[in-house]
Structure formats: C-alpha cells, structure tokens
Design an enzyme around this catalytic site. Structure first.
Site: not given
Length: 156
Positions: A60, A62, A124, A128
């Site tokens: 994924h 971010h 964050y 990650q």
C-alpha cells in the site's frame, strides 16, 4: 500558520491518503518501488500538489499531501491512480500479465483531512514501513512448538 494563497483565497488543505495495488499484491520492492515513487511525485508536481510525507510499503501507499481547493480530492486521486497505472505498465511491461485489463490500483482509497494533527500523521507515515515489518515478524508461522520443541502439524 502555514497557509498558501491563490488570487483571492488563503488555504491550508492537507489530506492523508492511502491506496493499495489490486488484490493487495506485494509488488513494491526494489526498482519498481523507486519508479512508483518517481511517477507519483512527478504527477503531483504536474497538478501543483505538494507531497509533505509519503511512504510506499510493499502492499500500500501512504501520502500526506496538500491539494489546492480548486481541485477536488476524488478528481486528484482518479488522476493520480489512472495516470500512474499507465506509466507503471509502460515502464514494467511484465506486470500487465498479473494485472488484467490494465488495472494496477484497487478501486477504492482512504482519505482523511489532517487539520491540527499534521505532525502526528507525518510521524506515522514515516514509521509505517518499520511498523509493517515488526507486524510481519509477529505473524510468522511457528514450525517448531516453542513449548514442546516438536514440529507443528500443518492443517491443510
């Protein structure tokens, strides 16, 4: 206060966006990871979108980005995912066989407005990848029972 301006507008629109490859396949490794990063940053620059923080994990992506108020979030994400798909398949032709009909990204995405907690979201996103690696380590299968020392029976 860090705000941008257009001719008659002062704005500060930050969004946390997460999207994933089709079927959540883990494809972002090595050269393709760098190519995806280059493609996404180039497409953001074309539209005048500023990337504050971004991380490409194996399954994924971010991004913490600033999108001008003259552009909707859904329009920008559609542009980003659509154009990046074409460019990824152009650079990595072997991926066309894994992803039928030239779909590289999942249909959906996650978006959240940032507001006052931008620093926390930056941290964050920056951490990650490390958090994902730690989680993967915790979910590894045990092949030897730590209590008895005997092999674990596989349920198939």
């Amino acid at each position: 206060m860090d705000s941008n301006s257009l001719s008659h507008t002062r704005w500060n629109c930050k969004y946390h966006i997460v999207f994933a490859p089709k079927y959540r396949r883990k494809v972002a490794y090595g050269k393709i990871k760098q190519d995806i990063a280059n493609i996404l940053s180039m497409l953001c620059k074309r539209k005048g979108v500023k990337i504050i923080e971004a991380e490409i994990c194996p399954d994924h992506v971010h991004m913490l980005i600033e999108i001008p108020p003259s552009m909707s979030v859904s329009y920008f994400i559609g542009y980003l995912k659509g154009k990046s798909t074409l460019m990824i398949f152009e650079r990595h032709a072997n991926l066309k066989y894994k992803y039928g009909n030239r779909h590289f990204w999942c249909r959906g995405y996650y978006v959240d407005t940032v507001g006052k907690n931008a620093k926390k979201i930056e941290e964050y996103i920056a951490n990650q990848l490390q958090e994902d690696l730690e989680y993967d380590q915790m979910t590894l299968k045990e092949y030897i029972d730590p209590f008895t020392g005997e092999p674990v029976k596989q349920n198939r």
